[in-house]
Design a protein around this motif. Structure first.
Motif, PDB file in Angstrom:
ATOM      1  N   GLY A  74       3.578  15.222   2.808  1.00  0.00           N
ATOM      2  CA  GLY A  74       4.719  15.635   1.906  1.00  0.00           C
ATOM      3  C   GLY A  74       5.671  14.239   1.587  1.00  0.00           C
ATOM      4  O   GLY A  74       6.667  14.406   0.825  1.00  0.00           O
ATOM      5  N   GLN A  75       5.159  13.027   1.753  1.00  0.00           N
ATOM      6  CA  GLN A  75       5.831  11.784   1.630  1.00  0.00           C
ATOM      7  C   GLN A  75       5.025  10.878   0.951  1.00  0.00           C
ATOM      8  O   GLN A  75       4.031  10.633   1.425  1.00  0.00           O
ATOM      9  CB  GLN A  75       6.683  11.421   2.962  1.00  0.00           C
ATOM     10  CG  GLN A  75       7.808  12.109   3.328  1.00  0.00           C
ATOM     11  CD  GLN A  75       8.430  11.463   4.555  1.00  0.00           C
ATOM     12  OE1 GLN A  75       8.055  10.550   4.976  1.00  0.00           O
ATOM     13  NE2 GLN A  75       9.617  12.418   4.938  1.00  0.00           N
ATOM     14  N   CYS A  76       5.598  10.078   0.139  1.00  0.00           N
ATOM     15  CA  CYS A  76       4.924   8.735  -0.410  1.00  0.00           C
ATOM     16  C   CYS A  76       5.438   7.616   0.505  1.00  0.00           C
ATOM     17  O   CYS A  76       6.555   7.314   0.400  1.00  0.00           O
ATOM     18  CB  CYS A  76       4.999   8.210  -1.700  1.00  0.00           C
ATOM     19  SG  CYS A  76       4.063   9.764  -2.881  1.00  0.00           S
ATOM     20  N   ILE A  77       4.372   6.943   0.945  1.00  0.00           N
ATOM     21  CA  ILE A  77       5.173   5.836   2.218  1.00  0.00           C
ATOM     22  C   ILE A  77       4.424   4.478   1.663  1.00  0.00           C
ATOM     23  O   ILE A  77       3.177   4.548   1.022  1.00  0.00           O
ATOM     24  CB  ILE A  77       4.696   6.165   3.473  1.00  0.00           C
ATOM     25  CG1 ILE A  77       5.054   7.460   3.994  1.00  0.00           C
ATOM     26  CG2 ILE A  77       5.087   5.188   4.553  1.00  0.00           C
ATOM     27  CD1 ILE A  77       4.568   7.958   5.288  1.00  0.00           C
ATOM     28  N   THR A  78       5.219   3.393   1.806  1.00  0.00           N
ATOM     29  CA  THR A  78       4.668   2.087   1.299  1.00  0.00           C
ATOM     30  C   THR A  78       4.943   1.386   2.643  1.00  0.00           C
ATOM     31  O   THR A  78       5.732   1.293   3.128  1.00  0.00           O
ATOM     32  CB  THR A  78       5.655   1.652   0.223  1.00  0.00           C
ATOM     33  OG1 THR A  78       5.680   2.737  -0.887  1.00  0.00           O
ATOM     34  CG2 THR A  78       5.223   0.190  -0.373  1.00  0.00           C
ATOM     35  N   LEU A 129       0.968  -1.058   0.088  1.00  0.00           N
ATOM     36  CA  LEU A 129       0.070   0.012   0.205  1.00  0.00           C
ATOM     37  C   LEU A 129       0.851   1.275   0.115  1.00  0.00           C
ATOM     38  O   LEU A 129       1.881   1.486   0.954  1.00  0.00           O
ATOM     39  CB  LEU A 129      -0.776  -0.129   1.331  1.00  0.00           C
ATOM     40  CG  LEU A 129      -1.975   0.986   1.412  1.00  0.00           C
ATOM     41  CD1 LEU A 129      -3.094   0.762   0.375  1.00  0.00           C
ATOM     42  CD2 LEU A 129      -2.462   0.967   2.787  1.00  0.00           C
ATOM     43  N   THR A 130       0.740   2.131  -1.131  1.00  0.00           N
ATOM     44  CA  THR A 130       1.629   3.338  -1.051  1.00  0.00           C
ATOM     45  C   THR A 130       0.445   4.394  -0.838  1.00  0.00           C
ATOM     46  O   THR A 130      -0.225   4.457  -1.788  1.00  0.00           O
ATOM     47  CB  THR A 130       2.459   3.553  -2.570  1.00  0.00           C
ATOM     48  OG1 THR A 130       3.044   2.240  -2.738  1.00  0.00           O
ATOM     49  CG2 THR A 130       2.911   4.646  -2.450  1.00  0.00           C
ATOM     50  N   TYR A 131       0.653   5.345  -0.006  1.00  0.00           N
ATOM     51  CA  TYR A 131       0.019   6.250   0.297  1.00  0.00           C
ATOM     52  C   TYR A 131       0.595   7.765   0.581  1.00  0.00           C
ATOM     53  O   TYR A 131       2.084   7.771   0.944  1.00  0.00           O
ATOM     54  CB  TYR A 131      -0.997   6.051   1.549  1.00  0.00           C
ATOM     55  CG  TYR A 131      -0.284   5.836   2.779  1.00  0.00           C
ATOM     56  CD1 TYR A 131       0.095   6.931   3.830  1.00  0.00           C
ATOM     57  CD2 TYR A 131       0.147   4.439   2.927  1.00  0.00           C
ATOM     58  CE1 TYR A 131       0.488   6.626   5.013  1.00  0.00           C
ATOM     59  CE2 TYR A 131       0.726   4.084   4.213  1.00  0.00           C
ATOM     60  CZ  TYR A 131       1.039   5.287   5.199  1.00  0.00           C
ATOM     61  OH  TYR A 131       1.693   4.864   6.525  1.00  0.00           O
ATOM     62  N   TYR A 132       0.146   8.904   0.606  1.00  0.00           N
ATOM     63  CA  TYR A 132       0.488  10.225   0.679  1.00  0.00           C
ATOM     64  C   TYR A 132       0.463  10.847   2.106  1.00  0.00           C
ATOM     65  O   TYR A 132      -0.570  10.600   2.476  1.00  0.00           O
ATOM     66  CB  TYR A 132       0.202  11.158  -0.247  1.00  0.00           C
ATOM     67  CG  TYR A 132       0.808  12.606  -0.303  1.00  0.00           C
ATOM     68  CD1 TYR A 132       1.890  12.655  -0.950  1.00  0.00           C
ATOM     69  CD2 TYR A 132      -0.042  13.556   0.421  1.00  0.00           C
ATOM     70  CE1 TYR A 132       2.415  13.929  -1.078  1.00  0.00           C
ATOM     71  CE2 TYR A 132       0.431  14.833   0.384  1.00  0.00           C
ATOM     72  CZ  TYR A 132       1.705  15.052   0.054  1.00  0.00           C
ATOM     73  OH  TYR A 132       2.412  16.223  -0.074  1.00  0.00           O
ATOM     74  N   LYS A 133       1.465  11.102   2.824  1.00  0.00           N
ATOM     75  CA  LYS A 133       1.124  11.578   4.182  1.00  0.00           C
ATOM     76  C   LYS A 133       2.396  12.834   4.412  1.00  0.00           C
ATOM     77  O   LYS A 133       3.652  12.235   4.450  1.00  0.00           O
ATOM     78  CB  LYS A 133       1.396  10.772   5.158  1.00  0.00           C
ATOM     79  CG  LYS A 133       1.029  10.977   6.777  1.00  0.00           C
ATOM     80  CD  LYS A 133       1.367   9.776   7.761  1.00  0.00           C
ATOM     81  CE  LYS A 133       0.732  10.099   9.006  1.00  0.00           C
ATOM     82  NZ  LYS A 133       1.022   9.103  10.088  1.00  0.00           N
TER      83      LYS A 133
END
Length: 110
Positions: free
Chosen positions: A67-71, A61-65
């Protein structure tokens, strides 16, 4: 004679405010804008979420939080498309994370 210890490796750390400010500047430069998803990509994410929910398969799951894209890797427990929410259980700590569907960037089945 007394050993210097960590003082030897941090000779200029006399002003911690300076390092806090520099870290904020570095973090600000590393920020990325939230990706804009096409209709096709949103449909593909929706289909993958539903498939992972019904088959109880593990997903990337890649999401935006902030200012960063976290996987992260884990399992989808609940999806509420009308409320723009879903519940994701991460693999590492096994914690329930409530997130917005609009924050999703990509979903892939492992």
């Amino acid at each position: 004679m007394e050993p210097r210890g960590m003082k030897k490796w941090r000779p200029f750390a006399t002003m911690p405010e300076q390092y806090i400010g520099l870290q904020e500047v570095i973090n600000k430069q590393a920020e990325v804008a939230q990706p804009v998803l096409t209709e096709e990509k949103m449909e593909q994410i929706n289909f993958t979420l539903i498939e992972a929910l019904h088959t109880n398969k593990q997903v990337y799951l890649t999401y935006y939080k902030q200012g960063q894209c976290i996987t992260e890797t884990g399992f989808i427990q609940f999806v509420d498309s009308l409320g723009d929410r879903f519940i994701f259980i991460d693999e590492v700590f096994e914690l329930k994370n409530k997130m917005r569907l609009s924050d999703l960037v990509d979903v892939r089945i492992v």
